[in-house]
Each structure stands twice: as C-alpha cells, then as structure tokens.
Design an enzyme around this catalytic site. Structure first.
Site, PDB file in Angstrom:
ATOM      1  N   GLU A 157       0.723  -1.133  -0.081  1.00  0.00           N
ATOM      2  CA  GLU A 157       0.102   0.051   0.041  1.00  0.00           C
ATOM      3  C   GLU A 157       0.867   1.344   0.048  1.00  0.00           C
ATOM      4  O   GLU A 157       0.542   2.179   0.787  1.00  0.00           O
ATOM      5  CB  GLU A 157      -0.888   0.036   1.236  1.00  0.00           C
ATOM      6  CG  GLU A 157      -1.830  -1.081   1.146  1.00  0.00           C
ATOM      7  CD  GLU A 157      -2.800  -1.305   2.249  1.00  0.00           C
ATOM      8  OE1 GLU A 157      -2.761  -0.431   3.117  1.00  0.00           O
ATOM      9  OE2 GLU A 157      -3.692  -2.386   2.198  1.00  0.00           O
ATOM     10  N   ASN A 198       2.384  -4.861  -3.481  1.00  0.00           N
ATOM     11  CA  ASN A 198       0.944  -5.279  -3.070  1.00  0.00           C
ATOM     12  C   ASN A 198       0.199  -3.654  -2.958  1.00  0.00           C
ATOM     13  O   ASN A 198       0.485  -2.952  -2.241  1.00  0.00           O
ATOM     14  CB  ASN A 198       0.624  -6.173  -2.204  1.00  0.00           C
ATOM     15  CG  ASN A 198      -0.571  -6.852  -1.898  1.00  0.00           C
ATOM     16  OD1 ASN A 198      -0.982  -7.231  -2.605  1.00  0.00           O
ATOM     17  ND2 ASN A 198      -1.077  -6.731  -0.721  1.00  0.00           N
ATOM     18  N   HIS A 234     -10.084  -5.676  -3.332  1.00  0.00           N
ATOM     19  CA  HIS A 234     -11.267  -5.446  -2.586  1.00  0.00           C
ATOM     20  C   HIS A 234     -12.366  -4.596  -3.035  1.00  0.00           C
ATOM     21  O   HIS A 234     -12.319  -3.800  -3.389  1.00  0.00           O
ATOM     22  CB  HIS A 234     -11.061  -4.593  -1.249  1.00  0.00           C
ATOM     23  CG  HIS A 234      -9.796  -5.275  -0.330  1.00  0.00           C
ATOM     24  ND1 HIS A 234     -10.150  -6.448   0.491  1.00  0.00           N
ATOM     25  CD2 HIS A 234      -8.756  -5.033  -0.213  1.00  0.00           C
ATOM     26  CE1 HIS A 234      -9.056  -6.843   1.035  1.00  0.00           C
ATOM     27  NE2 HIS A 234      -8.189  -6.048   0.669  1.00  0.00           N
ATOM     28  N   GLU A 262      -6.059 -10.427  -2.314  1.00  0.00           N
ATOM     29  CA  GLU A 262      -7.124 -10.128  -1.031  1.00  0.00           C
ATOM     30  C   GLU A 262      -8.404 -10.135  -1.443  1.00  0.00           C
ATOM     31  O   GLU A 262      -9.267  -9.269  -0.953  1.00  0.00           O
ATOM     32  CB  GLU A 262      -6.499  -8.794  -0.194  1.00  0.00           C
ATOM     33  CG  GLU A 262      -5.187  -8.864   0.336  1.00  0.00           C
ATOM     34  CD  GLU A 262      -4.803  -7.452   0.849  1.00  0.00           C
ATOM     35  OE1 GLU A 262      -5.672  -7.071   1.597  1.00  0.00           O
ATOM     36  OE2 GLU A 262      -3.547  -7.310   1.393  1.00  0.00           O
ATOM     37  N   ASP A 264     -12.198 -10.014  -1.742  1.00  0.00           N
ATOM     38  CA  ASP A 264     -13.398 -10.115  -1.298  1.00  0.00           C
ATOM     39  C   ASP A 264     -14.300  -9.169  -1.845  1.00  0.00           C
ATOM     40  O   ASP A 264     -14.002  -8.020  -2.493  1.00  0.00           O
ATOM     41  CB  ASP A 264     -13.449 -10.006   0.281  1.00  0.00           C
ATOM     42  CG  ASP A 264     -12.915  -8.707   0.586  1.00  0.00           C
ATOM     43  OD1 ASP A 264     -12.647  -7.745  -0.125  1.00  0.00           O
ATOM     44  OD2 ASP A 264     -12.277  -8.624   2.045  1.00  0.00           O
TER      45      ASP A 264
HETATM   46  O1  G2I Z   1      -8.181  -3.744   5.736  1.00  0.00           O
HETATM   47  C1  G2I Z   1      -8.108  -5.086   4.875  1.00  0.00           C
HETATM   48  C2  G2I Z   1      -6.749  -5.423   4.464  1.00  0.00           C
HETATM   49  C3  G2I Z   1      -6.327  -4.464   3.366  1.00  0.00           C
HETATM   50  N1  G2I Z   1      -4.856  -4.716   2.914  1.00  0.00           N
HETATM   51  C4  G2I Z   1      -3.897  -5.253   3.860  1.00  0.00           C
HETATM   52  C5  G2I Z   1      -4.475  -6.297   4.702  1.00  0.00           C
HETATM   53  O2  G2I Z   1      -3.525  -6.391   5.784  1.00  0.00           O
HETATM   54  C6  G2I Z   1      -5.717  -5.670   5.536  1.00  0.00           C
HETATM   55  O3  G2I Z   1      -5.946  -6.650   6.420  1.00  0.00           O
HETATM   56  C7  G2I Z   1      -6.581  -6.244   7.667  1.00  0.00           C
HETATM   57  C8  G2I Z   1      -7.005  -7.370   8.477  1.00  0.00           C
HETATM   58  O4  G2I Z   1      -7.879  -8.217   7.962  1.00  0.00           O
HETATM   59  C9  G2I Z   1      -7.629  -6.942   9.715  1.00  0.00           C
HETATM   60  O5  G2I Z   1      -7.788  -7.917  10.643  1.00  0.00           O
HETATM   61  O6  G2I Z   1      -5.749  -5.486   8.184  1.00  0.00           O
HETATM   62  C10 G2I Z   1      -6.405  -4.567   9.215  1.00  0.00           C
HETATM   63  C11 G2I Z   1      -5.553  -3.777   9.952  1.00  0.00           C
HETATM   64  O7  G2I Z   1      -5.325  -2.684   9.149  1.00  0.00           O
HETATM   65  C12 G2I Z   1      -6.744  -5.828  10.379  1.00  0.00           C
HETATM   66  O8  G2I Z   1      -7.537  -5.447  11.283  1.00  0.00           O
HETATM   67  C13 G2I Z   1      -7.087  -5.479  12.739  1.00  0.00           C
HETATM   68  C14 G2I Z   1      -7.840  -4.401  13.587  1.00  0.00           C
HETATM   69  O9  G2I Z   1      -7.964  -2.923  12.805  1.00  0.00           O
HETATM   70  C15 G2I Z   1      -7.148  -4.417  14.877  1.00  0.00           C
HETATM   71  O10 G2I Z   1      -8.079  -3.701  15.962  1.00  0.00           O
HETATM   72  C16 G2I Z   1      -7.072  -5.756  15.342  1.00  0.00           C
HETATM   73  O11 G2I Z   1      -6.453  -5.786  16.662  1.00  0.00           O
HETATM   74  O12 G2I Z   1      -6.844  -6.672  13.141  1.00  0.00           O
HETATM   75  C17 G2I Z   1      -6.228  -6.364  14.484  1.00  0.00           C
HETATM   76  C18 G2I Z   1      -6.049  -7.883  14.719  1.00  0.00           C
HETATM   77  O13 G2I Z   1      -7.111  -8.579  14.970  1.00  0.00           O
END
Ligand code: G2I
Length: 461
Positions: A157, A198, A234, A262, A264
């Site tokens: 990103e 990515n 996404h 990724e 969805d």
């Molecule tokens: O946002 C969707 C994806 C966009 N591209 C990069 C990916 O790495 C990203 O994945 C998401 C995860 O699916 C989430 O699970 O990235 C988020 C963070 O930017 C993740 O969320 C975080 C929450 O914001 C936190 O509060 C939490 O502690 O997940 C953490 C662990 O569960």
C-alpha cells in the site's frame, strides 16, 4: 507422483470429503477449489488468522485452499512489538499448519505504513537509523522463513489514490529509495521467495495503477529484485472493473508475475438471492481474469467465511463478502469460483443457507428498573439443515446485552451477535434453537425488528 505425495493427496481428499459432508450434507459432491485451481496451473488461497486454524474454520481452510496468508500475524506490529525482540508465535502456527496441509504461504507484509509497532510509529529516528531499522526488520523476517515462503508482500500500500507515493514514515524520511532497499534486503535473505509489491484500488487502469506501473518500470530499470505485483481486489458487488484483465496483462508484459491477493466482494446487508447471484458472477469474473493472464499465479480470498471478515467492522452495514456464509455453508460465490475453474457439477440449487427460511421469536420475559431478561427462538423454516448459526440484530433503543445462556452474545455499538453453543449448533429443517440473555435498557425497551441468521434476513413472529 511419489508414494508420499499420493498418501498426502488421498489424506487431503479424505479431509475434503469429510469437511464438506459436515458443512452441508446437501452438498456432498461439492468441488475442492485447490484441486480445480491446481489443474489449471494456479493456486487458490485464503487469508487466515492464527486463532482460526482449528475446528470447522481450520478444516475448510485445509481442504479447500492450497495457499495461506497470515491475516495479521506477519505484520511488523505483530512480530516485532518491541524493538529488536521478535514474537513469531502466530506466524509460526500458520507456517506449520500450511506445511502440514501441503499449502504455500504468501508472506504479508514486511514494510507497510499501517499496523506498525508503537515504538516505530511514534519513535523519532534519523534517516540512516530508520533505513537500518527497516532493512534489519526485512532481513530478520525473511531469513526466519527462508525457503518456505512462496511470495512476500515486501512493500504494501505504498500509493495514494492519485498515483503519487503515500507519505508514510518511510517515504517521508527516506524517499522512494526505501522501496528498492526493502526489496534488496529481502532478496539477499531469501533468494527463493518471489518478491511482490501489493496494493488496493489498483485493479483497474487509472491514476493509482498508473503510478504503480511507473514505479515498477523504474525499479526494473534500476535492477531492483522485484518479481511480482499483488492486486488486493477488495470489491463491491457489480463493480468488477472492465479493465481488470488488461491491467494485469500490462504488468505481466513488464516481465512480472501478478496475483490477486486479498479478494473479497462486499454488499449492503442483508443479503438477497439477487445480490448473492451478482456476487457469484463477480467471483467468477475475477477468477476468470486470473485464468486469462498466463503470469497470474493465483487468487487469495481475504477470508473465506462471512463469520471471519474485516468488512463489517470497517464498512458498517456491509458484509457477506466471502464465498462461505457465517455457518460455513458454500454460497453461490463459491460455485462461481468453481465454475470458472472448470467445474460443472450440480450445486444443489445454490441456496446455501436459510435465505428467507428462518423465523425468530423474541420475547422480554421480565423487566425491572434498568434491566431485563429476554428469550429468543430461532426456527429453521427451510428444507436444508443448518449446521451452525450466527444471529444478529441491532437494538432500536440503546439496549445492551450483559450475559447470555445457550449462546455466546457479543455487542459492538448497537449491533448484537449471538453465536450458537455447541449443543444447539445444528438446527434440522423445521427445528429450532433457543437461547436467553440479560440486558440493560434505558428510556424504552422496544424489541428489535430485524434479525439475520448466517447473514440472511429472517421473518419475525
Ligand atoms: O483492511 C483489509 C486489508 C487491506 N490490505 C492489507 C491487509 O493487511 C488488510 O487486512 C486487515 C485485516 O483483515 C484486519 O484484521 O488489516 C487490518 C488492519 O489494518 C486488520 O484489522 C486489525 C484491527 O484493526 C485491529 O483492531 C485488530 O487488533 O486486526 C487486528 C488484529 O485482530
């Protein structure tokens, strides 16, 4: 095929049959996405959190997907929470699970402006020090899994929507050269891993993907060791970009691999049959794009079940973005992927779950100054059994659940989510499950008017 591979394949097939049978007896002949993809020379992967490697979630992940991405466990904030001290627990769990199940791993991610540890995000470092911090991190992490990672998202990103480079801590202090340095450090420590940049909203041609394209051309011209470009993808239902294939192809034509990393495809809730049918067409179209581009290595979905998806947390009112519903039953989207991959079997009508086939009875049983007790009955009015369930509702008057029995109930804002207990997970056709809870109220205690079961609207009685 060696004897060992044959044994592994037959063990996996056995798992696949068992799992699909468990998830939905009505779909005993469901296809195995990883096998279909492999027959086309691609992989089909999923993101997974380390906390979901067991139970139904782990079984379906092992049976259906041949590549895994750690949803959060390989991010900088997870692995190096304190400077110089590494915690590999979650990342190792995913690596070990993948090895046990014959799955590749996409490493995600080494250098990203988000989910940085606090010491890094909030610390002040001179430019040389910051560069060394970054390359040390890249080196340590890629060296740990040397030879075991298929693709690394080295830089994630890096772009703004207008195609300029994002003002991350790294770019602001180090300029564009931080990207080349990260790739060089990764290549030096793990020469076998394919190194990717990515990003999201780069699926179509346009300002952002043009910026990425120019950067990649510059990196190639400088001899920077970059192997591939990841397209997060996404999406929103009905909005697969018409230029997606041409865009992937122009990157491939630079001599790079590409991957959908990724995927969805979200919708406004609740789901309807029409939205699920659109989503099926969209998953099929995206899968077809990867099939049509020879250098597209494979597709990764960002979570495969609506029970575990980042979407509802970030886009309130939207969700159902993955190929399985919250009860782990395949949605039309799953059959869309399978059809793109050459499957032509019978999906059993593609009505995976209880679309219009649940009825909820909600009753306040007692109420006092600030508290109340309520009972809920969920009835399966469809003809297929439900194997596990998640019931959601939103409170009209600020009520809040304090404790529950015969279900686990959590609350986030006005949204309540009840997940079955193990003894009432299965609801046969025509059967019902009940649970109860205590809550607090203030002002009025109006009953919720809309419930969804496994993402699908229920009637209320
Ligand atoms: O946002 C969707 C994806 C966009 N591209 C990069 C990916 O790495 C990203 O994945 C998401 C995860 O699916 C989430 O699970 O990235 C988020 C963070 O930017 C993740 O969320 C975080 C929450 O914001 C936190 O509060 C939490 O502690 O997940 C953490 C662990 O569960």
């Amino acid at each position: 095929m060696t004897a060992r591979t044959a044994a592994a394949v037959s063990a996996l097939t056995a798992v696949a049959v068992a799992v699909v049978g468990l998830a939905s007896p009505a779909h005993a002949a469901d296809p195995v996405l990883r096998d279909l993809a492999a027959a086309k020379g691609k992989y089909y992967g999923t993101a997974i959190p380390a906390g979901r490697l067991t139970g139904t979630h782990g079984s379906v992940a092992a049976a259906q997907f041949d590549s895994l991405t750690a949803e959060n466990e390989m991010k900088w904030g997870s692995v190096e929470p304190t400077r110089g001290s590494f915690n590999w627990t979650g990342a190792d769990q995913i690596m070990n699970f993948a090895a046990a199940n014959g799955q590749k791993v996409r490493g995600h991610t080494l250098v990203w402006h988000s989910q940085m540890p606090n010491w890094l995000a909030n610390g002040s470092f001179g430019n040389d020090e910051l560069r060394t911090i970054m390359t040390d991190h890249v080196t340590t992490q890629t060296a740990r899994y040397k030879g075991r990672i298929d693709q690394w998202d080295v830089v994630n990103e890096a772009f703004n929507e207008d195609g300029t480079l994002r003002a991350s801590k790294f770019y602001t202090q180090l300029g564009e050269s931080y990207i080349a340095d990260a790739f060089r450090a990764a290549r030096a420590a793990d020469p076998a891993a394919k190194l990717y940049i990515n990003d999201y909203n780069t699926d179509a041609t346009g300002a952002k993907s043009n910026g990425l394209y120019s950067l990649v051309q510059r990196l190639k011209a400088q001899g920077v060791p970059i192997d591939g470009v990841g397209f997060q993808t996404h999406l929103i239902i009905g909005q697969v970009p018409s230029t997606f294939q041409a865009n992937l192809q122009r990157f491939a034509d630079l001599g790079l691999d590409v991957a959908i990393t990724e995927l969805d495809i979200r919708m406004t809730l609740p789901t309807t049959d029409a939205k699920l049918a659109q989503q099926k067409a969209d998953f099929k179209a995206v899968t077809n794009v990867c099939l049509a581009v020879a250098r597209c290595k494979g597709v990764t979905v960002w979570g495969f079940s609506d029970a575990v998806s980042w979407v509802p947390d970030v886009f309130p009112g939207q969700g159902a973005a993955t190929p399985y519903n919250e009860g782990y039953q395949p949605k039309p989207a799953y059959y869309g992927i399978a059809e793109a991959l050459g499957w032509s079997g019978d999906s059993g009508g593609e009505n995976p779950g209880p679309t219009g086939t649940c009825a909820v009875t909600y009753a306040v049983q007692s109420q006092w100054s600030s508290g109340f007790t309520a009972g809920v009955t969920v009835r399966n009015t469809g003809s297929a059994p439900i194997n596990s369930w998640t019931l959601k509702w939103s409170w009209p008057a600020g009520q809040s659940v304090t404790s529950a029995w015969n279900a686990t109930v959590t609350q986030s804002g006005t949204q309540a989510t009840a997940v079955n207990a193990s003894h009432n997970a299965a609801i046969p056709a025509g059967g019902s499950a009940t649970f109860g809870f205590n809550g607090t109220w203030n002002g009025s205690n109006t009953a919720p008017s809309a419930f969804t079961l496994n993402g699908t609207a229920c009637t209320t009685a």
